[in-house]
Every structure is written in structure tokens, then in C-alpha cells.
Design a protein around this motif. Structure first.
Motif, PDB file in Angstrom:
ATOM      1  N   ALA A 148       0.831  -1.204   0.000  1.00 49.92           N
ATOM      2  CA  ALA A 148       0.000   0.000   0.000  1.00 49.92           C
ATOM      3  C   ALA A 148       0.869   1.259   0.000  1.00 49.92           C
ATOM      4  CB  ALA A 148      -0.929  -0.008   1.208  1.00 49.92           C
ATOM      5  N   GLU A 149       1.948   1.265   0.794  1.00 53.71           N
ATOM      6  CA  GLU A 149       2.857   2.403   0.827  1.00 53.71           C
ATOM      7  C   GLU A 149       3.587   2.564  -0.511  1.00 53.71           C
ATOM      8  OE1 GLU A 149       4.437   4.694   3.718  1.00 53.71           O
ATOM      9  OE2 GLU A 149       2.293   4.717   3.339  1.00 53.71           O
ATOM     10  N   ARG A 150       3.916   1.453  -1.141  1.00 50.41           N
ATOM     11  CA  ARG A 150       4.574   1.519  -2.448  1.00 50.41           C
ATOM     12  C   ARG A 150       3.669   2.206  -3.466  1.00 50.41           C
ATOM     13  NH1 ARG A 150       4.793  -3.543  -6.131  1.00 50.41           N
ATOM     14  NH2 ARG A 150       5.766  -2.761  -8.029  1.00 50.41           N
ATOM     15  N   PHE A 151       2.392   1.851  -3.477  1.00 51.01           N
ATOM     16  CA  PHE A 151       1.475   2.494  -4.402  1.00 51.01           C
ATOM     17  C   PHE A 151       1.351   3.986  -4.101  1.00 51.01           C
ATOM     18  CE2 PHE A 151      -2.749   4.218  -5.171  1.00 51.01           C
ATOM     19  CZ  PHE A 151      -2.862   4.038  -6.541  1.00 51.01           C
ATOM     20  N   ARG A 152       1.237   4.351  -2.823  1.00 54.35           N
ATOM     21  CA  ARG A 152       1.066   5.758  -2.451  1.00 54.35           C
ATOM     22  C   ARG A 152       2.241   6.601  -2.930  1.00 54.35           C
ATOM     23  NH1 ARG A 152       2.907   9.065   1.163  1.00 54.35           N
ATOM     24  NH2 ARG A 152       4.206   7.440   2.106  1.00 54.35           N
ATOM     25  N   LYS A 153       3.453   6.106  -2.724  1.00 54.19           N
ATOM     26  CA  LYS A 153       4.640   6.859  -3.138  1.00 54.19           C
ATOM     27  C   LYS A 153       4.722   6.976  -4.657  1.00 54.19           C
ATOM     28  CE  LYS A 153       7.324   5.654   0.981  1.00 54.19           C
ATOM     29  NZ  LYS A 153       8.489   4.918   1.516  1.00 54.19           N
ATOM     30  N   ARG A 154       4.324   5.923  -5.358  1.00 56.46           N
ATOM     31  CA  ARG A 154       4.342   5.983  -6.812  1.00 56.46           C
ATOM     32  C   ARG A 154       3.295   6.955  -7.340  1.00 56.46           C
ATOM     33  NH1 ARG A 154       4.563   0.242  -9.706  1.00 56.46           N
ATOM     34  NH2 ARG A 154       4.484   1.699 -11.467  1.00 56.46           N
ATOM     35  N   LEU A 155       2.157   7.067  -6.669  1.00 53.57           N
ATOM     36  CA  LEU A 155       1.133   8.018  -7.080  1.00 53.57           C
ATOM     37  C   LEU A 155       1.621   9.456  -6.926  1.00 53.57           C
ATOM     38  CD1 LEU A 155      -1.798   8.697  -7.909  1.00 53.57           C
ATOM     39  CD2 LEU A 155      -2.396   8.601  -5.477  1.00 53.57           C
ATOM     40  N   ILE A 156       2.233   9.771  -5.783  1.00 52.94           N
ATOM     41  CA  ILE A 156       2.757  11.121  -5.572  1.00 52.94           C
ATOM     42  C   ILE A 156       3.841  11.435  -6.602  1.00 52.94           C
ATOM     43  CG2 ILE A 156       4.044  12.583  -3.975  1.00 52.94           C
ATOM     44  CD1 ILE A 156       2.606  11.205  -1.676  1.00 52.94           C
ATOM     45  N   ALA A 157       4.714  10.469  -6.871  1.00 53.71           N
ATOM     46  CA  ALA A 157       5.780  10.683  -7.860  1.00 53.71           C
ATOM     47  C   ALA A 157       5.192  10.935  -9.241  1.00 53.71           C
ATOM     48  CB  ALA A 157       6.713   9.472  -7.890  1.00 53.71           C
ATOM     49  N   ALA A 158       4.139  10.194  -9.602  1.00 56.87           N
ATOM     50  CA  ALA A 158       3.512  10.378 -10.907  1.00 56.87           C
ATOM     51  C   ALA A 158       2.892  11.760 -11.028  1.00 56.87           C
ATOM     52  CB  ALA A 158       2.457   9.295 -11.140  1.00 56.87           C
ATOM     53  N   CYS A 159       2.267  12.238  -9.968  1.00 58.51           N
ATOM     54  CA  CYS A 159       1.682  13.582  -9.983  1.00 58.51           C
ATOM     55  C   CYS A 159       2.762  14.648 -10.142  1.00 58.51           C
ATOM     56  CB  CYS A 159       0.896  13.819  -8.698  1.00 58.51           C
ATOM     57  SG  CYS A 159      -0.647  12.897  -8.558  1.00 58.51           S
ATOM     58  N   MET A 160       3.861  14.492  -9.434  1.00 54.51           N
ATOM     59  CA  MET A 160       4.933  15.489  -9.505  1.00 54.51           C
ATOM     60  C   MET A 160       5.589  15.486 -10.879  1.00 54.51           C
ATOM     61  SD  MET A 160       6.545  14.994  -5.665  1.00 54.51           S
ATOM     62  CE  MET A 160       7.665  16.382  -5.781  1.00 54.51           C
ATOM     63  N   ARG A 161       5.761  14.301 -11.477  1.00 51.48           N
ATOM     64  CA  ARG A 161       6.341  14.253 -12.825  1.00 51.48           C
ATOM     65  C   ARG A 161       5.411  14.904 -13.845  1.00 51.48           C
ATOM     66  NH1 ARG A 161       8.414   9.061 -11.280  1.00 51.48           N
ATOM     67  NH2 ARG A 161       6.475   8.094 -11.962  1.00 51.48           N
ATOM     68  N   ALA A 162       4.115  14.609 -13.731  1.00 52.69           N
ATOM     69  CA  ALA A 162       3.152  15.173 -14.682  1.00 52.69           C
ATOM     70  C   ALA A 162       3.090  16.686 -14.576  1.00 52.69           C
ATOM     71  CB  ALA A 162       1.764  14.573 -14.442  1.00 52.69           C
ATOM     72  N   GLU A 163       3.301  17.212 -13.366  1.00 47.43           N
ATOM     73  CA  GLU A 163       3.251  18.654 -13.150  1.00 47.43           C
ATOM     74  C   GLU A 163       4.309  19.365 -13.996  1.00 47.43           C
ATOM     75  OE1 GLU A 163       3.121  22.558 -11.772  1.00 47.43           O
ATOM     76  OE2 GLU A 163       1.619  20.969 -11.842  1.00 47.43           O
ATOM     77  N   HIS A 164       5.443  18.719 -14.208  1.00 42.25           N
ATOM     78  CA  HIS A 164       6.549  19.365 -14.921  1.00 42.25           C
ATOM     79  C   HIS A 164       6.534  19.101 -16.426  1.00 42.25           C
ATOM     80  CE1 HIS A 164       8.483  20.848 -11.288  1.00 42.25           C
ATOM     81  NE2 HIS A 164       8.217  19.683 -10.730  1.00 42.25           N
ATOM     82  N   GLN A 165       5.518  18.413 -16.896  1.00 41.89           N
ATOM     83  CA  GLN A 165       5.390  18.207 -18.338  1.00 41.89           C
ATOM     84  C   GLN A 165       4.580  19.365 -18.925  1.00 41.89           C
ATOM     85  OE1 GLN A 165       3.675  14.305 -18.546  1.00 41.89           O
ATOM     86  NE2 GLN A 165       5.624  13.267 -18.182  1.00 41.89           N
TER      87      GLN A 165
END
Length: 449
Positions: A148-165
Motif C-alpha cells: 500500500a505504501e509503495r502504491f502511495r509513493k508511486r502516485l505522488i511521484a507520478a503527480c509530480m512528474r506530470a506537473e513538470h510536463q
């Protein structure tokens, strides 16, 4: 003294160990200890499994809700042994635990043997991938806190990456990518309780992450959530009117519900269905079903059904050994008057733990054992901060009633509080509830790192 060993510290196993320890293993001024109670689990801490979708969405910090088995054992008179069940010798009445290693792979505890007079198997269930190509490799299951923690961290990372596109934002305007799709898309395979609850929690998470500035994406249009169900409706185990009400609420939250779509393959970035559809998925969660742990099919002469569950009689004793009991998700127990067995729910495990307390009192006095009868009090599904839906049945209201909204949300939250009361008593449950409220009032609503 009589030696009880309980393998599995889930909802049923931990409640049973606590109550057995209080009654039989804790000496007092009035009587000596009558039994030795040992709880075995492969992890050092317990968390109520129905909460894992909240951990995955970040709306619950697992480290504030975990209970250390060693502490619970100290408070309630039983012993805790960390390790995973590796085998049973029924003739010698002995179980074998595998070695325990630390995060670096170094051995903490060697393989061990424990002897029992009564063995209770309560090791729960694990995710079933049904042989779908790529499902185990490229999707995340929510069986444990670490997943569950692995998914949460990957979700935050995906949001931050998308923000910079930012180039896509310039090309297509706010709200969508150049292809017309959300900038981030989460695919949830399985429209049961876990999939439905996670989809609602994720919508709230996207809003909170945006509010705290972790991304500037539109939380409703830039973050897409797709719920994929092979059956004709979501929540197939519940009544159709509950399913319909839930689907309507999810649609209003912006969750795309796809029914009648069987997943044929999961690959990096995509999910393919048997009907030929390809669904983009930056993150894929697999919540399509459960099965019993494979070890149960390898134990010494204990019969299992097609789902790998141990077949038990109405007394919860295994068919081949009166000294071995099973409860919870890993047990296949008949449900008189119904075509199916007792369902794998937390309320069933709780009822079976309470039932076994009466059974073991009779067993220690050499009296005949009673038979277990499951009482279905209904089902509740949380839609996060937005709502909850469910149905109350039989023993609660004398009929069957659909509930939703604030009342259903309160009923859902009370289930966890009752679990805490079973482990610590009502006074400590009240204090824990107050402490939880204080933490929530001083911390962000979603874990941000």
C-alpha cells in the motif's frame, strides 16, 4: 498446561489470542494460568486489513494505526513468535516456522519448531491473479502495508512528474494531455469492496495533493481513475440496489466505471481486456479476487477446496484432525441455508473468534463442542470523505435496509472501533478514538511524503 498456538495475527487470530490470553494464560490472585497461548505471524505488527486502501491513498498513516504483537502479548499474557508457517507434523503435534531475515537479508531468527495441543490456523488470504498475463509483475496488490505504501509513493511521484510536463499543457490546454486523456490515469482491476473504496479515496487524495501544492493538476480532469469489473455490475457480492447506488456516486466523483470487461493482460502503462480494449494506466492496482495462501495445500494431510481453503466442519475443526481448527478467510466452513460457504469478511472472522472461545472452554472440560452459525449483519462500503453505502440485515434491524450517506459512514467507522475494543477494551478504545481525532486535527488529511 494446554498449549494453544494461533498462526496468523489478522482480525480473527489476534482477537482470539488476546481473549485466550486474558482468560487462560494470565495468572491472577484468584487462579493460576491454565494454558499457554502463542501467536505466530510473519510480520511484527498488525493493522486491520480493511484499512489498507486508506493507506494506499495516503488518507491514513499506517504507523499511527499499527499494533505491535509483542506489546499486545505483554499486555494480555500470551507469547508472540515471529515467523512464517512452513509445515505441520500432525503425529508429533508440532509446527515448523521458517527463518526470519532483516531488511538486508541477514538472519534474525532461525527456523524453529513449536509444539501444540490445539492449533488454530488463521493466516487469511492473498491476492489471486487468476493467471492473467503480466498481472503479478506490472500491477500492485494491496495485501500488506508495504504494498500500500509503495502504491502511495508511486502516485505522488507520478503527480509530480506530470506537473513538470508543461509542454503538453501548452499544446492542449488545461485538463487533458495532447492525446485528450488525463495526464495521470490509475486503473483499478476489480469492482469489489477494495476496488470501489480505493477509487473513492484516490479522488479525495488528488484534491488534497493539489491543495497542498504538490502539483497544480486539475484533480478531477487531470487525474483519471478507471474501475474495471469483469461482472455485469460492481460490488457483485452485495445487493443490486447497493451496487447501483455506489456506481452512481462514483460516476459523480469522476470515476469511470467499466463493467463486463475481463482483463486479459497487464503490461507497463496499459491494461488490455478480453474484448480488445486497451486502457492506459500509469499505475495499475489489482483487486480482482482473493485466494488462500499456497502453503495450506502443502500441509500434512489437511484437505483444501478449489480456492485452497482448509475444509472445516461446523465446529471449525479440520476434517482429518480434531486438534487443528481454522477460521477466517483461509477456512471453508459451510453456511446452512446457503449455497456458498461463510464469506471471507472481517465480521465472519470476529464471530468465529468469539465462537472458538466458547468451544475451547468446552474442550478444556472435555465437553462436546458446539457448531458455528454465521449471522450476516450486512455489508458497508466506504466512499471516503464523500459518503458510504451498504445494507443492514437480519440481526440489526429484523429485515434488510439500504443505507447511505452520513449514517452509513458512521456505521462503517464504528466497525474499526469495535475491532479496537475487542483488542483493548472499551475504555482504551474511547481514548484511542480521541487521540486519533487529535492527530487528524493537527496533520494534513493526506500523507504528503
Amino acid at each position: 498446561m494446554h498449549r494453544f498456538i494461533i498462526v496468523g495475527g489478522g482480525a480473527g487470530g489476534l482477537e482470539l489470542a488476546t481473549r485466550l490470553g486474558d482468560r487462560y494464560a494470565s495468572p491472577s490472585k484468584r487462579h493460576a494460568a491454565k494454558a499457554q497461548v502463542t501467536l505466530v505471524d510473519r510480520y511484527p505488527t498488525h493493522i486491520w486489513k480493511p484499512l489498507l486502501h486508506e493507506v494506499a491513498a495516503g488518507s491514513m498513516d499506517p504507523f499511527t494505526q499499527e499494533l505491535e504483537y509483542a506489546a499486545q502479548a505483554r499486555w494480555h499474557g500470551f507469547e508472540f513468535q515471529q515467523g512464517e508457517l512452513a509445515g505441520i507434523d500432525r503425529a508429533a503435534k508440532r509446527i515448523t516456522l521458517s527463518a526470519v531475515a532483516d531488511d538486508d537479508g541477514a538472519e534474525l531468527l532461525p527456523p524453529r519448531d513449536l509444539e501444540y495441543d490445539t492449533l488454530i490456523i488463521a493466516i487469511g488470504s492473498t491476492t489471486a491473479f487468476f493467471g492473467v498475463k503480466g498481472a503479478a509483475e506490472f500491477s500492485i496488490a494491496l495485501d500488506t502495508v508495504s504494498e500500500a505504501e509503495r502504491f502511495r509513493k508511486r502516485l505522488i511521484a507520478a503527480c509530480m512528474r506530470a506537473e513538470h510536463q508543461v509542454h503538453e499543457r501548452v499544446e492542449s490546454g488545461p485538463g487533458t494531455s495532447a492525446s485528450g486523456e488525463p495526464r495521470i490515469q490509475v486503473a483499478i482491476v476489480g469492482g469489489g469492496a477494495t476496488g470501489v473504496e480505493l477509487s473513492a479515496e484516490l479522488r479525495n487524495t488528488a484534491q488534497v495533493l493539489s491543495a497542498y501544492g504538490l502539483h497544480k493538476l486539475d484533480p478531477r480532469h487531470d487525474v483519471g481513475i478507471v474501475l474495471i469489473e469483469a461482472g455485469s455490475r460492481i460490488l457483485p457480492a452485495l445487493q443490486e440496489r447497493v451496487s447501483t447506488a455506489t456506481a452512481e456516486l462514483l460516476t459523480r466523483l469522476g470515476v469511470k466505471v467499466m463493467t463486463g470487461e475481463t482483463v486479459a493482460e497487464v503490461a507497463p502503462g496499459i491494461v488490455r481486456t478480453a474484448s480488445g480494449k486497451t486502457i492506459r494506466a500509469d499505475l495499475t492496482v489489482w483487486a480482482a479476487g482473493i485466494k488462500a495462501p499456497p502453503i495450506l495445500g502443502e500441509l500434512d494431510g489437511l484437505p483444501v477446496n478449489r480456492l485452497g481453503q482448509i475444509v472445516v466442519r461446523r465446529t471449525l475443526q479440520t476434517e482429518t484432525d480434531d486438534n487443528i481448527f481454522a477460521l477466517g478467510d483461509c477456512a471453508a466452513c459451510a453456511w446452512p441455508g446457503n449455497e456458498r460457504n461463510v464469506p471471507p469478511r472481517a465480521q465472519a472472522a470476529h464471530q468465529q473468534a468469539s465462537f472458538l472461545m466458547k468451544s475451547f472452554a468446552a474442550r478444556l472440560e472435555n465437553r462436546p463442542l458446539p457448531e458455528f452459525t454465521y449471522r450476516d449483519f450486512g455489508s458497508l462500503v466506504s466512499l471516503g470523505h464523500f459518503s458510504a453505502v451498504g445494507n443492514l440485515m437480519g440481526g440489526v434491524i429484523g429485515g434488510n435496509m439500504l443505507i447511505e450517506g452520513l449514517f452509513a459512514r458512521f456505521m462503517y467507522m464504528s466497525l474499526y472501533r469495535l475491532h479496537i475494543a475487542a483488542l483493548h477494551g472499551y475504555p482504551r478504545m474511547v481514548l484511542d478514538t480521541f487521540a486519533h481525532w487529535l492527530r487528524r486535527s493537527t496533520l494534513p488529511r493526506v500523507k504528503l511524503h
